[in-house]
Design a protein around this motif. Structure first.
Motif: not given
Length: 167
Positions: A97-110
């Motif tokens: 129950d810990i909030p999570s975020l993800a870094i998406i550095d670029a669109r490719m292979n999304h």
């Protein structure tokens, strides 16, 4: 850095490592205490930049670290690697129950960044996505990720490039 860890950042690939490393000054200016966790080639990059980190080699390492640190949130760099420990960190944070975020550095292979070994492109989706541009937001929204949980925040490398250009 001593004290409570606010953000546990996991990075594995070079782009995510550079992205997260460039966030450190802004996080610290805001009074946040970040802790890096790294695997793969990100370790060499962080060492070269003099950034302390904890190594992770397995999902067990990730779970133990999360239990020890109990951060306010986790921030995971993404990669096309279906076995990246970043996905395990997101899953463990969800369980704790810990909030999570993800870094998406670029669109490719999304469509591969959050799927792991499943067929669901959002199997390991965090609570929030940080994306560099509207194009990337649209790509993740098209997979079914809620638009209201995607933040277009640019890319720290863009900011660094602007600073260097002005110098």
């Amino acid at each position: 850095m001593a004290g409570k860890i606010d953000i546990l950042l996991f990075v594995e690939d070079p782009s995510a490592a550079n992205y997260a490393a460039l966030l450190l000054p802004a996080l610290r200016r805001r009074g946040w205490n970040p802790q890096f966790c790294a695997a793969g080639v990100a370790r060499q990059l962080l060492r070269a930049q003099g950034i302390p980190f904890r190594e992770a080699a397995s999902p067990v390492d990730i779970e133990k670290l999360l239990e020890q640190v109990r951060p306010r949130c986790v921030l995971a760099g993404t990669a096309e690697n279906p076995d990246t420990l970043g996905l395990q960190l997101i899953a463990a944070a969800r369980t704790a129950d810990i909030p999570s975020l993800a870094i998406i550095d670029a669109r490719m292979n999304h469509e591969h960044r959050l799927r792991g070994r499943s067929l669901d492109p959002l199997a390991y989706a965090p609570d929030w996505l940080l994306v560099p541009d509207q194009w990337t937001l649209e790509a993740f929204a098209s997979l079914g990720y809620p638009r209201e949980r995607i933040t277009v925040c640019g890319h720290p490398q863009y900011d660094l490039t602007r600073i260097l250009r002005n110098e």
